[in-house]
Design a protein around this motif. Structure first.
Motif, PDB file in Angstrom:
ATOM      1  N   LEU A   1       0.826  -1.201   0.000  1.00  0.00           N
ATOM      2  CA  LEU A   1       0.000   0.000   0.000  1.00  0.00           C
ATOM      3  C   LEU A   1       0.865   1.257   0.000  1.00  0.00           C
ATOM      4  O   LEU A   1       0.582   2.219  -0.723  1.00  0.00           O
ATOM      5  N   SER A   2       1.925   1.240   0.769  1.00  0.00           N
ATOM      6  CA  SER A   2       2.835   2.383   0.819  1.00  0.00           C
ATOM      7  C   SER A   2       3.495   2.612  -0.544  1.00  0.00           C
ATOM      8  O   SER A   2       3.594   3.751  -1.018  1.00  0.00           O
ATOM      9  N   ALA A   3       3.938   1.563  -1.196  1.00  0.00           N
ATOM     10  CA  ALA A   3       4.575   1.689  -2.507  1.00  0.00           C
ATOM     11  C   ALA A   3       3.582   2.214  -3.544  1.00  0.00           C
ATOM     12  O   ALA A   3       3.923   3.069  -4.368  1.00  0.00           O
ATOM     13  N   ALA A   4       2.356   1.725  -3.520  1.00  0.00           N
ATOM     14  CA  ALA A   4       1.345   2.179  -4.475  1.00  0.00           C
ATOM     15  C   ALA A   4       1.006   3.656  -4.264  1.00  0.00           C
ATOM     16  O   ALA A   4       0.904   4.421  -5.229  1.00  0.00           O
ATOM     17  N   LEU A   5       0.840   4.063  -3.027  1.00  0.00           N
ATOM     18  CA  LEU A   5       0.527   5.462  -2.749  1.00  0.00           C
ATOM     19  C   LEU A   5       1.708   6.375  -3.090  1.00  0.00           C
ATOM     20  O   LEU A   5       1.500   7.477  -3.608  1.00  0.00           O
ATOM     21  N   ASP A   6       2.917   5.930  -2.837  1.00  0.00           N
ATOM     22  CA  ASP A   6       4.095   6.723  -3.200  1.00  0.00           C
ATOM     23  C   ASP A   6       4.168   6.913  -4.713  1.00  0.00           C
ATOM     24  O   ASP A   6       4.442   8.015  -5.200  1.00  0.00           O
ATOM     25  N   ALA A   7       3.920   5.857  -5.469  1.00  0.00           N
ATOM     26  CA  ALA A   7       3.940   5.957  -6.930  1.00  0.00           C
ATOM     27  C   ALA A   7       2.858   6.919  -7.423  1.00  0.00           C
ATOM     28  O   ALA A   7       3.086   7.704  -8.350  1.00  0.00           O
ATOM     29  N   LEU A   8       1.704   6.872  -6.805  1.00  0.00           N
ATOM     30  CA  LEU A   8       0.615   7.776  -7.186  1.00  0.00           C
ATOM     31  C   LEU A   8       0.982   9.229  -6.904  1.00  0.00           C
ATOM     32  O   LEU A   8       0.754  10.111  -7.740  1.00  0.00           O
ATOM     33  N   VAL A   9       1.574   9.498  -5.765  1.00  0.00           N
ATOM     34  CA  VAL A   9       1.963  10.869  -5.415  1.00  0.00           C
ATOM     35  C   VAL A   9       3.047  11.376  -6.365  1.00  0.00           C
ATOM     36  O   VAL A   9       2.989  12.513  -6.837  1.00  0.00           O
ATOM     37  N   VAL A  10       4.026  10.536  -6.690  1.00  0.00           N
ATOM     38  CA  VAL A  10       5.083  10.942  -7.616  1.00  0.00           C
ATOM     39  C   VAL A  10       4.499  11.241  -8.986  1.00  0.00           C
ATOM     40  O   VAL A  10       4.855  12.243  -9.629  1.00  0.00           O
ATOM     41  N   ARG A  11       3.579  10.427  -9.460  1.00  0.00           N
ATOM     42  CA  ARG A  11       2.941  10.654 -10.756  1.00  0.00           C
ATOM     43  C   ARG A  11       2.173  11.974 -10.757  1.00  0.00           C
ATOM     44  O   ARG A  11       2.240  12.744 -11.721  1.00  0.00           O
ATOM     45  N   MET A  12       1.465  12.260  -9.680  1.00  0.00           N
ATOM     46  CA  MET A  12       0.719  13.516  -9.593  1.00  0.00           C
ATOM     47  C   MET A  12       1.666  14.712  -9.581  1.00  0.00           C
ATOM     48  O   MET A  12       1.404  15.734 -10.225  1.00  0.00           O
ATOM     49  N   GLN A  13       2.782  14.611  -8.872  1.00  0.00           N
ATOM     50  CA  GLN A  13       3.737  15.712  -8.811  1.00  0.00           C
ATOM     51  C   GLN A  13       4.385  15.956 -10.168  1.00  0.00           C
ATOM     52  O   GLN A  13       4.576  17.101 -10.571  1.00  0.00           O
ATOM     53  N   LEU A  14       4.725  14.900 -10.888  1.00  0.00           N
ATOM     54  CA  LEU A  14       5.315  15.061 -12.219  1.00  0.00           C
ATOM     55  C   LEU A  14       4.320  15.693 -13.180  1.00  0.00           C
ATOM     56  O   LEU A  14       4.678  16.549 -13.990  1.00  0.00           O
ATOM     57  N   ARG A  15       3.074  15.266 -13.118  1.00  0.00           N
ATOM     58  CA  ARG A  15       2.040  15.832 -13.988  1.00  0.00           C
ATOM     59  C   ARG A  15       1.855  17.316 -13.682  1.00  0.00           C
ATOM     60  O   ARG A  15       1.746  18.137 -14.590  1.00  0.00           O
ATOM     61  N   ARG A  16       1.836  17.672 -12.406  1.00  0.00           N
ATOM     62  CA  ARG A  16       1.667  19.073 -12.023  1.00  0.00           C
ATOM     63  C   ARG A  16       2.880  19.901 -12.463  1.00  0.00           C
ATOM     64  O   ARG A  16       2.737  21.025 -12.931  1.00  0.00           O
ATOM     65  N   ALA A  17       4.074  19.345 -12.347  1.00  0.00           N
ATOM     66  CA  ALA A  17       5.282  20.063 -12.748  1.00  0.00           C
ATOM     67  C   ALA A  17       5.304  20.283 -14.251  1.00  0.00           C
ATOM     68  O   ALA A  17       5.678  21.360 -14.726  1.00  0.00           O
ATOM     69  N   ARG A  18       4.898  19.295 -15.031  1.00  0.00           N
ATOM     70  CA  ARG A  18       4.857  19.455 -16.490  1.00  0.00           C
ATOM     71  C   ARG A  18       3.834  20.496 -16.899  1.00  0.00           C
ATOM     72  O   ARG A  18       4.038  21.231 -17.847  1.00  0.00           O
ATOM     73  N   ARG A  19       2.707  20.544 -16.195  1.00  0.00           N
ATOM     74  CA  ARG A  19       1.657  21.489 -16.536  1.00  0.00           C
ATOM     75  C   ARG A  19       2.124  22.925 -16.283  1.00  0.00           C
ATOM     76  O   ARG A  19       1.813  23.826 -17.045  1.00  0.00           O
ATOM     77  N   HIS A  20       2.898  23.146 -15.217  1.00  0.00           N
ATOM     78  CA  HIS A  20       3.354  24.483 -14.889  1.00  0.00           C
ATOM     79  C   HIS A  20       4.634  24.861 -15.640  1.00  0.00           C
ATOM     80  O   HIS A  20       5.016  26.015 -15.633  1.00  0.00           O
ATOM     81  N   GLN A  21       5.258  23.916 -16.286  1.00  0.00           N
ATOM     82  CA  GLN A  21       6.536  24.166 -16.932  1.00  0.00           C
ATOM     83  C   GLN A  21       6.377  24.970 -18.221  1.00  0.00           C
ATOM     84  O   GLN A  21       7.101  25.920 -18.454  1.00  0.00           O
ATOM     85  N   ALA A  22       5.442  24.588 -19.083  1.00  0.00           N
ATOM     86  CA  ALA A  22       5.292  25.234 -20.381  1.00  0.00           C
ATOM     87  C   ALA A  22       4.047  26.120 -20.384  1.00  0.00           C
ATOM     88  O   ALA A  22       3.008  25.738 -19.859  1.00  0.00           O
ATOM     89  N   PRO A  23       4.140  27.303 -21.021  1.00  0.00           N
ATOM     90  CA  PRO A  23       2.943  28.140 -21.135  1.00  0.00           C
ATOM     91  C   PRO A  23       1.911  27.487 -22.043  1.00  0.00           C
ATOM     92  O   PRO A  23       2.226  26.604 -22.840  1.00  0.00           O
ATOM     93  N   THR A  24       0.684  27.940 -21.973  1.00  0.00           N
ATOM     94  CA  THR A  24      -0.406  27.318 -22.726  1.00  0.00           C
ATOM     95  C   THR A  24      -0.171  27.403 -24.223  1.00  0.00           C
ATOM     96  O   THR A  24      -0.372  26.434 -24.947  1.00  0.00           O
ATOM     97  N   HIS A  25       0.257  28.559 -24.725  1.00  0.00           N
ATOM     98  CA  HIS A  25       0.442  28.705 -26.173  1.00  0.00           C
ATOM     99  C   HIS A  25       1.571  27.832 -26.697  1.00  0.00           C
ATOM    100  O   HIS A  25       1.555  27.407 -27.838  1.00  0.00           O
ATOM    101  N   ALA A  26       2.565  27.536 -25.881  1.00  0.00           N
ATOM    102  CA  ALA A  26       3.687  26.697 -26.320  1.00  0.00           C
ATOM    103  C   ALA A  26       3.248  25.252 -26.507  1.00  0.00           C
ATOM    104  O   ALA A  26       3.787  24.538 -27.335  1.00  0.00           O
ATOM    105  N   ARG A  27       2.276  24.813 -25.740  1.00  0.00           N
ATOM    106  CA  ARG A  27       1.817  23.437 -25.882  1.00  0.00           C
ATOM    107  C   ARG A  27       0.976  23.254 -27.138  1.00  0.00           C
ATOM    108  O   ARG A  27       0.892  22.170 -27.673  1.00  0.00           O
TER     109      ARG A  27
END
Length: 68
Positions: free
Chosen positions: A27-53
């Motif tokens: 359970l700990s490993a699954a939740l850690d993987a989920l949190v890391v995936r959410m953080q990466l998705r959030r970082a990618r979303r904030h990295q590039a401006p909307t028009h660049a995508r």
């Protein structure tokens, strides 16, 4: 009146303890993987401006075509 802990008790205790440890680890490993995936998705979303995508990447090896 005291009771003794039988070998059957220790067998069940060991099995239940190991099962609880394995469930906790999984359970700990699954939740850690989920949190890391959410953080990466959030970082990618904030990295590039909307028009660049929305625009395709520009090639740096060729100059842009000029239409006369």
């Amino acid at each position: 009146m005291g009771t003794t802990l039988t070998p059957e008790f220790w067998e069940r205790f060991t099995v239940l303890l190991l099962a609880a440890a394995l469930v906790t680890f999984a359970l700990s490993a699954a939740l850690d993987a989920l949190v890391v995936r959410m953080q990466l998705r959030r970082a990618r979303r904030h990295q590039a401006p909307t028009h660049a995508r929305l625009t395709p990447p520009q090639s740096r090896t060729r100059p842009p075509l000029m239409h006369h």
